[in-house]
Design an enzyme around this catalytic site. Structure first.
Site, PDB file in Angstrom:
ATOM      1  N   ASP A 265      48.095  45.289  34.103  1.00  0.00           N
ATOM      2  CA  ASP A 265      47.257  45.135  35.319  1.00  0.00           C
ATOM      3  C   ASP A 265      48.269  45.675  36.641  1.00  0.00           C
ATOM      4  O   ASP A 265      49.718  46.040  36.400  1.00  0.00           O
ATOM      5  CB  ASP A 265      47.030  43.801  35.773  1.00  0.00           C
ATOM      6  CG  ASP A 265      45.520  44.011  36.657  1.00  0.00           C
ATOM      7  OD1 ASP A 265      45.578  45.120  37.246  1.00  0.00           O
ATOM      8  OD2 ASP A 265      44.879  42.924  36.644  1.00  0.00           O
TER       9      ASP A 265
HETATM   10  C1  BGC Z   1      42.720  44.339  39.014  1.00  0.00           C
HETATM   11  C2  BGC Z   1      42.367  45.240  37.625  1.00  0.00           C
HETATM   12  C3  BGC Z   1      42.215  46.653  38.083  1.00  0.00           C
HETATM   13  C4  BGC Z   1      43.519  47.095  38.505  1.00  0.00           C
HETATM   14  C5  BGC Z   1      43.239  48.730  38.947  1.00  0.00           C
HETATM   15  C6  BGC Z   1      44.130  44.941  39.692  1.00  0.00           C
HETATM   16  O1  BGC Z   1      44.063  44.439  40.840  1.00  0.00           O
HETATM   17  O2  BGC Z   1      42.994  42.985  38.441  1.00  0.00           O
HETATM   18  O3  BGC Z   1      41.286  44.713  37.136  1.00  0.00           O
HETATM   19  O4  BGC Z   1      41.733  47.266  37.132  1.00  0.00           O
HETATM   20  O5  BGC Z   1      43.868  46.376  39.758  1.00  0.00           O
HETATM   21  O6  BGC Z   1      42.611  48.877  40.247  1.00  0.00           O
END
Ligand code: BGC
Length: 737
Positions: A265
């Protein structure tokens, strides 16, 4: 490209190039005029770290991505194409209702079709991978990201997970076809259970709870073929998932057999330092690759440290090779070595983005996912001959797509006022703003801030609203929380409507007794007072681009409300977590029985939520026959059928969502009181009857026993079939093993 050629390509890459494939940065960092600012700059990321990055995220548009791809490939030593990724969570430009609302449709086949459309639009705009579905099972509506989940049932969440994956990747999983995208199931695992509902907080879940509730939707996504998985930010039982060999390498890969790409993530590898799991970025990179993280999203760790770690012998080059092999394999599955643009282009964009077919289907999905929670005196549907006042901040709002709709254009959104007018329902309608969505506060989003003060014309707006309410036969109050009060980093402790909206509702309900409240939210709110002030309540969540049109169809009866509660609406936030599949206790409470002291209950509030799982009214009225079973016993490998006849005794055609629940009466581990195991939708005309027939297989009886074996234990089961999780319409059978 053949596998042989792909191998040869991998073998010919330098260590630096290979590490590059494992680095993901935001798309803007690869544009011609890029500068690195903000948190990435603070973390020390430089343009040189991005030069060989194998994937980018967060931007879209066929022309824009084409320019980046061409420049990148030309400069790349082996001309390997970039992977373009982004969060397309519930639609690209045609935004469908939020996933929690799609879950409420209880209809995976429609959701699959919607996500097929989302993929077509996003792929035409140059994207290859979407960070979706989010299959985190949820029980705490204080957590802002419940909007991205499908709800509290492992069975329903699993069906939705499959639908999402098949929608994006196609039923045959052939990613090379234009209009297809790779899914990325997230977040592995337990992110949906942050302690106290506070965003990014750790999760504490027993292995039993993880396996019974949180893993099934993830397993369903893997079985449906998701090409990517994103391990979660947070720690589970004390271990950060991003650094956990137990969670990623052993559970996800070895046990569940996932062979695709894992993506951390956002900046999660770097955050291992703040979590206290790594001393510095070097140790963080080492822990993450050893745990099994293939791509480092937006931290400096892999870009800065991995090469040195391999050269010093601290990390085996084999681990890098394995990860890069999986990344190249994904690029190859997408056909990027043959067509690095994957069929995208302005022509394809023009044809698919916001096309009539997608908009029509989005409108249908609104009607299929809104939940009619209350409808006293059949105040709904409205009659267009009668005077209706539409009051509230959501009457004219185009901000109804939710915080994840990052590619939306607000101008595309059909407001409630437009939906009423364009649907031809508006000849006797009045519209008033009433009040703003928030007052004297500020909300933050990703790079945006909205500040709300106190309006000078505040009293005047209320006066106008009350005057309209007095003159009208019925009032539709369009109220809700702000879209930045749900989503990521938007946990709330108080999950009621904003105060000045609540006050407006109280005042309106004093001058008009036919109040219908339409509630916009990213979560099940505490609606106790809203319900007390309203004759009808319609939960519409964040309904997306066609929200106003679909809601107007339902309000005026062109469509019957199709949604059912997929995450319980609590009676009060103090009950949280409250959900239908909780365990039996030794001292159950019977609210209908005599007053008892030593039972499992609250002294000052009910045990049950305000609106339970599976619940939702329609414009029909359905009578169920009792349940008939094909046999009273079942042996190993056999299948039983359970059936009911449902009759629409109402005056309007409607869909009935027939639900099958199982209860294992006695087992070696305590069992949930009700577990959803099947859904059949019947569309019935007034007076019409239909039969819902369910198959009960041995698989459906399996549980995690005391010794963590997954098996069906011989014993008695009750099958319940009805219109929500409270149904007592049941029949029993014995499973003999
Ligand atoms: C979120 C993810 C997301 C990623 C990319 C993160 O802050 O938890 O679910 O896919 O950002 O945008």
């Amino acid at each position: 490209m053949t596998e042989e050629k792909l191998r040869a390509l991998l073998d010919s890459m330098s260590l630096e190039e290979k590490v590059g494939q494992m680095v993901q940065v935001t798309g803007a960092f690869l544009e011609e005029d890029a500068v690195i600012t903000g948190p990435a700059a603070d973390a020390g990321l430089e343009l040189s770290d991005c030069r060989l990055a194998g994937s980018i995220l967060g931007i879209a548009g066929a022309d824009r991505l084409k320019r980046i791809q061409e420049r990148y490939m030309e400069e790349h030593p082996h001309h390997i194409p970039l992977l373009m990724m982004a969060d397309v969570i519930h639609g690209y430009r045609t935004v469908f209702p939020i996933p929690l609302a799609l879950g409420a449709s209880f209809q995976p086949e429609l959701v699959e079709k919607a996500m097929g459309m989302a993929a077509e639009e996003a792929a035409s705009a140059g994207l290859h991978v979407t960070f979706s579905p989010m299959t985190d099972l949820v029980r705490d509506p204080r957590w802002g990201r419940v909007l991205e989940s499908f709800g509290e049932s492992p069975w329903l969440d699993s069906r939705m997970a499959e639908a999402y994956v098949r929608g994006y990747q196609g039923a045959d999983g052939d990613l090379s076809r234009p209009g297809r995208m790779s899914a990325c199931d997230k977040h592995f695992v337990g992110y949906g259970a942050p302690v106290a509902g506070r965003e990014y907080n750790h999760a504490e879940l027993s292995e039993h709870t993880v396996r019974e509730f949180h893993l099934p939707p993830k397993i369903a996504a893997i079985k449906a073929g998701t090409a990517c998985v994103m391990p979660a930010f947070q720690s589970l039982n004390g271990e950060p998932c991003t650094a956990s060999e137990k969670i990623v390498r052993k559970l996800l890969r070895d046990e569940l057999g996932f062979e695709g790409v894992t993506i951390s993530d956002w900046s999660a590898v770097g955050e291992l330092v703040a979590q206290g799991a790594a001393a510095d970025t070097r140790e963080a990179a080492k822990l993450a690759i050893e745990a099994g993280i293939d791509i480092d999203m937006m931290s400096v760790c892999y870009a800065r440290e991995l090469k040195g770690l391999v050269e010093s012998g601290e990390v085996e080059e084999r681990l890098v090779d394995e990860a890069v092999w999986r990344i190249l394999t994904l690029k190859n599955r997408l056909g990027l070595f043959e067509d690095p643009f994957h069929g995208s282009g302005t022509e394809a964009e023009k044809k698919t983005v916001l096309c009539q077919e997608h908009r029509d289907f989005a409108r249908k999905m609104v009607a299929e996912s809104v939940i009619l929670l209350k409808n006293e005196d059949s105040v709904l549907p409205l009659s267009r001959e009668k005077k209706t006042a539409f009051i509230g901040p959501y009457v004219d709002s185009t901000d109804t797509c939710g915080s994840w709709a990052i590619f939306q254009n607000r101008e595309d959104t059909v407001t409630l006022r437009r939906g009423v007018a364009e649907g031809g329902y508006g000849e006797n309608a009045l519209f008033c703003h009433g009040c703003d969505v928030l007052e004297n506060t500020r909300v933050l989003g990703f790079g945006v801030e909205e500040v709300f003060g106190q309006r000078e014309d505040r009293d005047e707006l209320v006066k106008q609203a009350l005057k309209a309410a007095e003159e009208a036969d019925a009032v539709v109050m369009a109220l809700g929380e702000h879209t930045l009060q749900s989503g990521e980093a938007a946990s709330r402790g108080d999950i009621t409507l904003p105060a000045q909206q609540m006050e407006l509702l109280r005042q309106v309900s004093r001058v008009n007794s036919n109040v219908i409240t339409v509630v916009y939210s990213g979560r099940p709110l505490d609606l106790r007072e809203v319900s007390a002030c309203s004759k009808a309540v319609l939960a519409v969540f964040l309904p997306g681009t066609m929200g106003g049109a679909g809601i107007a169809d339902v309000l005026f009866g062109a469509a019957s409300p199709g949604g059912r509660v997929s995450m319980s609406f609590p009676w009060s936030a103090a009950q949280i977590p409250v959900y239908h599949n909780d365990y039996s206790t030794g001292r159950p409470y019977d609210p209908a029985g005599a007053e008892q002291k030593f039972v499992s209950r609250y002294l000052d509030m009910p045990n049950s939520p305000l609106y339970p799982f599976g619940y939702g009214l329609t414009y029909g009225s359905f009578r169920y026959s009792s349940v008939t079973l094909s046999a009273e016993t079942m042996k190993a490998g056999e299948v039983l059928t359970a059936a009911v006849t449902v009759t629409n005794e109402g005056t309007a055609a409607a869909k009935e969502t027939v639900q099958l629940y199982l209860h294992d009466e006695k087992a070696t581990t305590v069992r949930p009181r009700r577990e959803l195991k099947g859904v059949k939708c019947l569309y019935l005309q007034p007076g019409e009857s239909g039969e819902a027939v369910f198959r009960i297989t041995e698989e459906m009886l399996k549980i995690w026993d005391r010794d963590m074996n997954f098996l069906a234990e011989p014993g008695t089961f009750t099958v319940y079939i009805g219109s929500d999780s409270r149904t007592e319409n049941g029949a029993g059978f014995r499973y003999e093993g």
